[in-house]
Write a protein that holds these residues in place. Sequence first.
Motif, short mmCIF file in Angstrom:
data_model
loop_
_atom_site.label_atom_id
_atom_site.label_comp_id
_atom_site.label_asym_id
_atom_site.label_seq_id
_atom_site.Cartn_x
_atom_site.Cartn_y
_atom_site.Cartn_z
N ALA A 185 0.72 -1.18 0.08
CA ALA A 185 -0.01 -0.02 0.00
C ALA A 185 0.95 1.06 0.08
N SER A 186 0.42 2.18 -0.83
CA SER A 186 1.31 3.49 -0.92
C SER A 186 0.27 4.83 -0.81
N ASP A 187 0.53 5.78 -1.01
CA ASP A 187 -0.25 7.06 -1.03
C ASP A 187 -1.08 7.01 -2.42
N ASN A 188 -0.55 6.16 -3.41
CA ASN A 188 -1.07 6.35 -4.53
C ASN A 188 -1.82 4.79 -4.83
N GLY A 189 -2.09 4.12 -3.86
CA GLY A 189 -2.84 2.98 -3.94
C GLY A 189 -1.69 1.95 -3.93
N LEU A 190 -1.98 0.64 -4.53
CA LEU A 190 -1.23 -0.40 -4.36
C LEU A 190 -0.35 -0.35 -5.57
N THR A 191 1.02 -0.65 -5.08
CA THR A 191 2.20 -0.71 -6.02
C THR A 191 2.87 -1.94 -5.92
N VAL A 192 3.31 -2.39 -7.04
CA VAL A 192 4.35 -3.85 -7.08
C VAL A 192 5.42 -3.43 -6.24
N ILE A 193 5.74 -4.49 -5.51
CA ILE A 193 7.07 -4.33 -4.65
C ILE A 193 8.00 -4.85 -5.64
N ASP A 194 9.10 -3.80 -6.09
CA ASP A 194 10.09 -4.18 -7.04
C ASP A 194 10.99 -5.55 -6.66
N GLU A 195 11.30 -5.54 -5.36
CA GLU A 195 12.16 -6.62 -4.96
C GLU A 195 11.55 -8.23 -5.45
N PHE A 196 10.18 -8.04 -5.02
CA PHE A 196 9.44 -9.43 -5.34
C PHE A 196 9.19 -9.64 -6.60
N HIS A 197 9.15 -8.40 -7.59
CA HIS A 197 9.03 -8.64 -9.01
C HIS A 197 10.06 -9.01 -9.69
N THR A 198 11.23 -8.55 -9.10
CA THR A 198 12.53 -9.04 -9.73
C THR A 198 12.52 -10.39 -9.38
N MET A 199 12.54 -10.66 -8.22
CA MET A 199 12.76 -12.28 -7.61
C MET A 199 11.91 -13.07 -8.62
N ALA A 200 10.58 -12.71 -8.90
CA ALA A 200 9.49 -13.46 -9.66
C ALA A 200 10.10 -13.70 -11.02
N THR A 201 10.62 -12.64 -11.80
CA THR A 201 10.86 -12.91 -12.98
C THR A 201 12.22 -13.37 -13.32
N HIS A 202 13.11 -13.45 -12.32
CA HIS A 202 14.55 -13.69 -12.69
C HIS A 202 14.75 -15.10 -11.84
N PHE A 203 14.30 -15.38 -10.90
CA PHE A 203 15.03 -16.56 -10.32
C PHE A 203 13.96 -17.60 -10.27
N GLY A 204 14.13 -18.85 -10.57
CA GLY A 204 13.34 -20.04 -10.55
C GLY A 204 12.20 -20.09 -11.80
N VAL A 205 12.49 -19.14 -12.70
CA VAL A 205 11.52 -19.05 -13.99
C VAL A 205 12.50 -19.78 -15.06
N GLY A 206 11.85 -21.01 -15.65
CA GLY A 206 12.92 -21.48 -16.61
C GLY A 206 14.12 -22.15 -16.30
N LYS A 207 14.35 -22.07 -15.27
CA LYS A 207 15.83 -22.55 -14.73
C LYS A 207 15.68 -22.81 -13.22
N LEU A 208 16.12 -23.97 -12.93
CA LEU A 208 16.32 -24.10 -11.47
C LEU A 208 17.29 -23.26 -10.78
N PRO A 209 16.68 -22.79 -9.60
CA PRO A 209 17.54 -21.94 -8.81
C PRO A 209 18.77 -22.61 -8.18
N GLN A 210 19.87 -21.93 -7.94
CA GLN A 210 21.05 -22.70 -7.45
C GLN A 210 20.86 -23.31 -5.98
N LEU A 211 20.25 -22.15 -5.19
CA LEU A 211 19.87 -22.75 -3.88
C LEU A 211 18.58 -23.18 -3.54
N LEU A 212 18.21 -24.53 -3.36
CA LEU A 212 16.97 -25.05 -3.28
C LEU A 212 16.72 -24.94 -1.74
#
Length: 287
Positions: A185-212
Amino acid sequence: MPMEDNTIFRIFSMTKIVTAVAIMQLYEKGLFQLDDPLYDYLPAFKESRVFVSKEGTTVTTEPARQPITVRHLLTHTAGFVYGIFEDTPLDDIYKEAGINPGPANGAPLESFVDAVARMPLKYHPGENFKYSVATEVVGRLIEVLSGTSFDEYLRVNIFEPLGMVDTGFMLSDSQAARLAEVYEASDNGLTVIDEFHTMATHFGVGKLPQLLSGGGGLFSTVPDFMRFSLMLAGKGCLGSARILGRKTVELMTQNHLPGGRDLGSYDGDLPDFHTMKGLGIGLGVAV
């Protein structure tokens, strides 16, 4: 995109109970006992030491009064910390060593756990509670005891028997299209949390992460996790799939803190819990 039944989430610490079920399957096979020293299976933990103080770059430690056991891992009484929730001198030591169980960590599970073994403990094993990287260590223990990789063990012994088709450490491209964003939640309503967006799009998608990460690395859906939960409610069984024995589930859900104490009598706490009074710890679960 609206929420659907098959929307996929990073389930973070809900991964822990899956890891606990997996290790208890190996317990049922007689591959270890709860009070076995951890170093019997992971020799790097043979000479555990406990943090005393830090002055500048000098860290003072003392020998642990007793070895870490498997029971200590499952009850978060091994003495580890997480290194991400607090800013104590010991947490700083974890951070300096790069011990972060998040999906961006590039260390394989074996290397990560070896690094944890080199860290001093916050408490002497069995003497206090601290929510920690203990469940990552359990994941590595599963690999050693089973002779297979952690992700493969979960797939063959839990996910496939229960029909958990969208649960795992990695998503295909088509599954990634169903991955939920995380908002704040922010003053402008709901905004995507950048940290989690980056996590979602870069780690564990199409490739197994190193750390299980056995403490927080899985993806899943509501229907998948419901099947897992119904298995536990069914004392280890869902339909024709028997994942654990009834007595094992009962053992897991007993309070294993010494003397039946609750967490309110310890120094440690659990994130997002408002009180520790009346809360005990079973084997990988709160009770």
